[in-house]
Scaffold this motif. Structure first.
Motif, PDB file in Angstrom:
ATOM      1  N   ASP A  74       0.838  -1.197   0.000  1.00 59.41           N
ATOM      2  CA  ASP A  74       0.000   0.000   0.000  1.00 59.41           C
ATOM      3  C   ASP A  74       0.876   1.252   0.000  1.00 59.41           C
ATOM      4  N   PHE A  75       0.691   2.137  -1.011  1.00 59.21           N
ATOM      5  CA  PHE A  75       1.514   3.337  -1.107  1.00 59.21           C
ATOM      6  C   PHE A  75       1.356   4.212   0.125  1.00 59.21           C
ATOM      7  N   ARG A  76       0.130   4.281   0.621  1.00 60.41           N
ATOM      8  CA  ARG A  76      -0.085   5.143   1.777  1.00 60.41           C
ATOM      9  C   ARG A  76       0.684   4.606   2.972  1.00 60.41           C
ATOM     10  N   ALA A  77       0.710   3.274   3.118  1.00 59.86           N
ATOM     11  CA  ALA A  77       1.440   2.682   4.246  1.00 59.86           C
ATOM     12  C   ALA A  77       2.926   2.986   4.135  1.00 59.86           C
ATOM     13  N   ILE A  78       3.443   2.965   2.919  1.00 61.35           N
ATOM     14  CA  ILE A  78       4.869   3.266   2.731  1.00 61.35           C
ATOM     15  C   ILE A  78       5.159   4.686   3.186  1.00 61.35           C
ATOM     16  N   ALA A  79       4.311   5.620   2.735  1.00 63.84           N
ATOM     17  CA  ALA A  79       4.549   7.023   3.079  1.00 63.84           C
ATOM     18  C   ALA A  79       4.453   7.221   4.582  1.00 63.84           C
ATOM     19  N   GLU A  80       3.459   6.586   5.187  1.00 62.17           N
ATOM     20  CA  GLU A  80       3.272   6.776   6.626  1.00 62.17           C
ATOM     21  C   GLU A  80       4.462   6.245   7.399  1.00 62.17           C
ATOM     22  N   LYS A  81       4.997   5.137   6.940  1.00 61.81           N
ATOM     23  CA  LYS A  81       6.067   4.498   7.702  1.00 61.81           C
ATOM     24  C   LYS A  81       7.420   5.154   7.463  1.00 61.81           C
ATOM     25  N   TYR A  82       7.685   5.549   6.213  1.00 58.61           N
ATOM     26  CA  TYR A  82       9.054   5.909   5.876  1.00 58.61           C
ATOM     27  C   TYR A  82       9.284   7.380   5.543  1.00 58.61           C
ATOM     28  N   VAL A 118       7.858   9.765  -5.615  1.00 61.01           N
ATOM     29  CA  VAL A 118       6.997  10.504  -4.687  1.00 61.01           C
ATOM     30  C   VAL A 118       6.493  11.795  -5.317  1.00 61.01           C
ATOM     31  N   THR A 119       5.416  12.308  -4.712  1.00 60.11           N
ATOM     32  CA  THR A 119       4.961  13.658  -4.994  1.00 60.11           C
ATOM     33  C   THR A 119       5.016  14.437  -3.692  1.00 60.11           C
ATOM     34  N   VAL A 120       5.553  15.653  -3.734  1.00 64.46           N
ATOM     35  CA  VAL A 120       5.498  16.543  -2.580  1.00 64.46           C
ATOM     36  C   VAL A 120       4.338  17.499  -2.800  1.00 64.46           C
ATOM     37  N   GLU A 121       3.392  17.501  -1.861  1.00 55.08           N
ATOM     38  CA  GLU A 121       2.258  18.420  -1.965  1.00 55.08           C
ATOM     39  C   GLU A 121       2.549  19.638  -1.096  1.00 55.08           C
ATOM     40  N   GLY A 122       2.363  20.834  -1.647  1.00 60.91           N
ATOM     41  CA  GLY A 122       2.519  22.058  -0.872  1.00 60.91           C
ATOM     42  C   GLY A 122       1.163  22.509  -0.358  1.00 60.91           C
ATOM     43  N   HIS A 123       1.057  22.707   0.950  1.00 54.19           N
ATOM     44  CA  HIS A 123      -0.213  23.118   1.563  1.00 54.19           C
ATOM     45  C   HIS A 123      -0.019  24.380   2.387  1.00 54.19           C
ATOM     46  N   CYS A 124      -1.131  25.121   2.566  1.00 55.20           N
ATOM     47  CA  CYS A 124      -1.092  26.365   3.339  1.00 55.20           C
ATOM     48  C   CYS A 124      -2.214  26.361   4.368  1.00 55.20           C
ATOM     49  N   ASP A 125      -2.078  27.192   5.407  1.00 54.59           N
ATOM     50  CA  ASP A 125      -3.208  27.298   6.326  1.00 54.59           C
ATOM     51  C   ASP A 125      -4.252  28.240   5.745  1.00 54.59           C
ATOM     52  N   ALA A 179      -0.775  25.363  12.114  1.00 53.74           N
ATOM     53  CA  ALA A 179       0.602  24.881  12.020  1.00 53.74           C
ATOM     54  C   ALA A 179       0.647  23.531  11.316  1.00 53.74           C
ATOM     55  N   LYS A 180      -0.384  22.699  11.558  1.00 54.38           N
ATOM     56  CA  LYS A 180      -0.399  21.377  10.914  1.00 54.38           C
ATOM     57  C   LYS A 180      -0.640  21.484   9.417  1.00 54.38           C
ATOM     58  N   ASN A 181      -1.299  22.564   9.026  1.00 54.76           N
ATOM     59  CA  ASN A 181      -1.681  22.688   7.621  1.00 54.76           C
ATOM     60  C   ASN A 181      -0.611  23.344   6.762  1.00 54.76           C
ATOM     61  N   ARG A 182       0.362  24.023   7.371  1.00 48.98           N
ATOM     62  CA  ARG A 182       1.433  24.646   6.594  1.00 48.98           C
ATOM     63  C   ARG A 182       2.493  23.568   6.368  1.00 48.98           C
ATOM     64  N   ARG A 183       2.302  22.788   5.294  1.00 47.63           N
ATOM     65  CA  ARG A 183       3.092  21.565   5.246  1.00 47.63           C
ATOM     66  C   ARG A 183       3.484  21.162   3.844  1.00 47.63           C
ATOM     67  N   GLY A 184       4.621  20.472   3.783  1.00 49.38           N
ATOM     68  CA  GLY A 184       4.996  19.749   2.573  1.00 49.38           C
ATOM     69  C   GLY A 184       4.699  18.284   2.846  1.00 49.38           C
ATOM     70  N   HIS A 185       3.744  17.744   2.140  1.00 52.38           N
ATOM     71  CA  HIS A 185       3.259  16.394   2.433  1.00 52.38           C
ATOM     72  C   HIS A 185       3.742  15.417   1.365  1.00 52.38           C
ATOM     73  N   PHE A 186       4.292  14.292   1.809  1.00 51.44           N
ATOM     74  CA  PHE A 186       4.843  13.306   0.874  1.00 51.44           C
ATOM     75  C   PHE A 186       3.845  12.208   0.563  1.00 51.44           C
ATOM     76  N   VAL A 187       3.718  11.918  -0.711  1.00 53.58           N
ATOM     77  CA  VAL A 187       2.813  10.869  -1.177  1.00 53.58           C
ATOM     78  C   VAL A 187       3.613   9.952  -2.094  1.00 53.58           C
ATOM     79  N   VAL A 188       3.478   8.644  -1.905  1.00 52.95           N
ATOM     80  CA  VAL A 188       4.202   7.704  -2.772  1.00 52.95           C
ATOM     81  C   VAL A 188       3.376   7.433  -4.018  1.00 52.95           C
ATOM     82  N   THR A 189       4.015   7.489  -5.178  1.00 56.10           N
ATOM     83  CA  THR A 189       3.272   7.267  -6.414  1.00 56.10           C
ATOM     84  C   THR A 189       3.758   6.046  -7.192  1.00 56.10           C
ATOM     85  N   ALA A 190       4.877   5.469  -6.753  1.00 56.85           N
ATOM     86  CA  ALA A 190       5.356   4.247  -7.415  1.00 56.85           C
ATOM     87  C   ALA A 190       6.390   3.598  -6.511  1.00 56.85           C
TER      88      ALA A 190
END
Lengths: 191, 456
Positions: A74-82, A118-125, A179-190
């Motif tokens: 599971d890609f999500r599991a990979i991102a969460e763990k690593y 991976v994809t890095v998602e940029g988020h803002c508050d 503070a939680k929303n100002r984030r660079g979030h990692f998502v695994v895509t392959a």
């Protein structure tokens, strides 16, 4: 007793001496010093092989080939763990020391598993405007990617997306949520 | 020698001749005459002196108008389509900012085929300067509205119109009459058939929706299932371009105004956001980013010839064309905080516009070119501000809730925007001077409105 006719005795003697001289070199262990021939260099004899102590006198830790454990499916599991997310100050996109540490850990993971993309998602508050936050989110994601690339991860393994303030992680309206929303979030895509 | 009957007959004949009767098919905009400037007399002829219409910056002197309900064709039988026409027409006029409707409880009896002098006086006593009346007839499934507009000082009919449509077009009939009235008195094209596109999450994901400019007929246009933002109309209102997310970086997509399959406009950039059609429809400005550096880009509206206009390394966003298409306003943080700048359409001659406030975003150029509305941060809140380009004077139009993303009605008289003053974010509309703000949406979160430039 060899009866050699008197008249042949000097010839015989010469022959005997010559044959003796011819035999002498085969018997002796000493190398024969041949007269130097100017046209050819003197051939060098092979020296005997010498045994050398290779192991260090003190005990260094051995560099083992790493045991690469299998990644979950599971890609999500990979991102969460690593993979660790990184966080930013209000209205800023610079990386803090903490962010750099997290990204260094992410880089190590990515180098260990070279097929992961991976994809890095940029988020803002929620506090900035919609429009400006889209561009700010892009800068945040790009800052994280740039650092990973500087640490040796190949450029084409990392994609970048800005979601501005459209997909917050915490729907709250206080500093903790922001503070939680100002984030660079990692998502695994392959993988 | 003329008898009195003869004179009356002559006058009646003159009246009939003087009245212009047009048959208007449902869906048309009304008369096709081009709008004149506010300085020229309206096309219906010189107004009687008593009706003073002064349209000046910052306020209108409203025209007092009496709009008694058009009676149902079959007295005693309810007719919902007629109710729709009456409600829609009266709401259009009172929302227009040009007319003030007389209290219906003061209305005297309806005139017959023509308006007698004493009847005109009775109507004038209600405070009205203008009376709109008429009758609705049915023929099969179509209805015909015969509308007459009287100047009450002279008791003369100054405008007559006949509108034909089916029940499902009842709203369009009302909107068309309102447009015609507005054009008659101001010389401007009315906006009652225009539409507002916006983003709504009421179905679960943020998608592009469209509604009439009075809030009716709200319908979803896109089905990304993920996220769609930033709708912008083509100048002829036949299509919209928006920002479409499907996992990767957002792409610009074009979708017909009536819905259907969207077509991507590929640019090769990592970010494609905030599209803005040029006034002649030939180009689209947008925010693009390559390797984290966002800039204002321009491409042909077919998607060809993508080129970057702003070469800085900062954060740039929210491009908006001037009505002439010669300039583009945009936001940049090159001075340290988001501020509004203006450059010419080729990217040269960049100059800063806003110097007040620490955060200014989302510029929207007024249709007459004289003002730019924008979002400004005041304290911890956001408000809609307007800056006059000639004088540099700024005024703040909102004072409650968090207000963002202004968009002008094409006649420059109203501004739609998003506001949280009722809790969730909703699309509101207000007069251009900030008065009379009212919500157009109520369900879910609704934001990023875009007003079409022509009616549909």
């Amino acid at each position: 007793m060899v009866h050699v006719p008197f008249r042949l005795r000097p010839t015989f003697a010469l022959l005997a001496v010559a044959s003796l001289l011819a035999v002498v070199p085969a018997c002796s262990k000493k190398p024969v010093a041949k007269p130097p021939e100017p046209a050819q260099p003197a051939p060098v004899e092979d020296k005997p092989t010498q045994e050398v102590q290779v192991e260090p006198k003190t005990d260094f830790p051995k560099a083992e080939k790493p045991q690469v454990e299998a990644l979950p499916d599971d890609f999500r599991a990979i991102a969460e763990k690593y993979l660790k997310d990184v966080f930013y100050d209000f209205d800023r996109y610079e990386l803090s020391d903490e962010s750099r540490e997290a990204l260094a850990a992410n880089a190590e993971f990515l180098k260990k598993y070279p097929k992961v993309r991976v994809t890095v998602e940029g988020h803002c508050d929620e506090r900035g405007t919609r429009e400006y936050n889209l561009a700010l989110g892009e800068k945040r994601a790009a800052a994280a990617k740039e650092y990973l690339v500087a640490l040796g991860v190949a450029d084409d393994r990392i994609a970048v997306v800005s979601y501005g303030k459209e997909r917050p992680f915490d729907p709250g309206h206080d500093e903790e949520a922001w503070a939680k929303n100002r984030r660079g979030h990692f998502v695994v895509t392959a993988k | 020698m003329m008898t009195r009957k003869g004179w009356i007959g002559l006058a009646a004949a003159g009246l009939a001749v003087a009245a212009a009767l047009f048959t208007v098919r449902a869906g048309a905009q009304g008369t096709a005459a081009p709008p004149s400037t506010t300085a020229a007399p309206p096309p219906g002829g010189a107004l009687p002196d008593e009706i003073a219409v002064s349209i000046s910056r910052g306020g209108l002197t409203k025209i007092a108008i009496a709009t008694p309900a058009f009676p149902v064709p079959d007295a005693g039988t309810a007719d919902p389509a007629v109710d729709v026409i009456n409600r829609t027409f009266q709401a259009d006029l009172s929302d227009s900012g040009v007319f003030s409707l007389v209290d219906p409880t003061l209305h005297p009896g309806l005139p017959g085929a023509s308006l007698a002098i004493d009847q005109a006086a009775a109507w004038r006593n209600t405070g009205a300067e203008v009376l709109v009346t008429g009758k609705i007839e049915r023929s099969g499934t179509s209805l015909v509205l015969d509308a007459r507009v009287y100047d009450l000082k002279s008791a003369k009919m100054i405008m007559g119109r006949r509108y034909r449509g089916t029940d499902s077009w009842a709203r369009r009939v009302a909107h068309t009459l309102a447009n015609d009235l507005l054009y008659y008195f101001t010389g401007r094209n009315g906006t009652f058939l225009t539409k507002i596109a916006f983003v709504s999450d009421r179905d679960g994901s943020k998608e592009i929706w469209v509604m009439d400019s009075d809030g009716d007929g709200q319908a979803r246009l896109t089905k990304t299932g993920l996220l769609a933002l930033g709708p912008d109309w083509s100048p002829d209102a036949t299509s919209l371009v928006y920002q479409h997310y499907s996992g990767g970086g957002p792409r610009l997509m074009k979708i017909p105004a009536g819905g259907g399959a969207p077509i991507p406009l590929p640019t090769g950039l990592d970010l494609n956001a905030m599209p803005a059609h040029s006034p002649d429809g030939s180009k689209i400005a947008f925010v693009g980013a390559r390797k984290g550096n966002s800039g204002i880009f321009v491409m042909d509206s077919t998607g060809a010839n993508v080129r970057q206009l702003t070469p800085t390394r900062g954060v740039e966003s929210a491009p908006c064309w001037s009505p002439t298409g010669r300039e583009i306003a945009f936001v940049s943080n090159r001075s340290g905080s988001p501020q509004i700048y203006v450059m010419d359409a080729e990217g040269a001659n960049v100059r800063r516009l806003t110097f007040e406030g620490s955060y200014n975003d989302a510029p929207a150029w007024s249709p007459d070119g004289g003002k730019i509305a924008f979002t400004t941060r005041i304290g911890n809140g956001f408000h809609i501000a307007v800056i006059d380009l000639a004088t540099g004077m700024q005024s703040i139009l909102t004072d409650q809730g968090r207000n963002e993303s202004p968009t002008w009605s094409p006649d420059g008289l109203r501004i739609a925007f998003s506001s949280t003053r009722r809790g969730k974010e909703q699309v509101f509309v207000m007069e251009a001077d900030g008065t009379n703000a009212r919500a157009l949406t109520t369900e879910g979160n609704n934001f990023s409105p875009a007003w079409s430039k022509v009616g549909l």
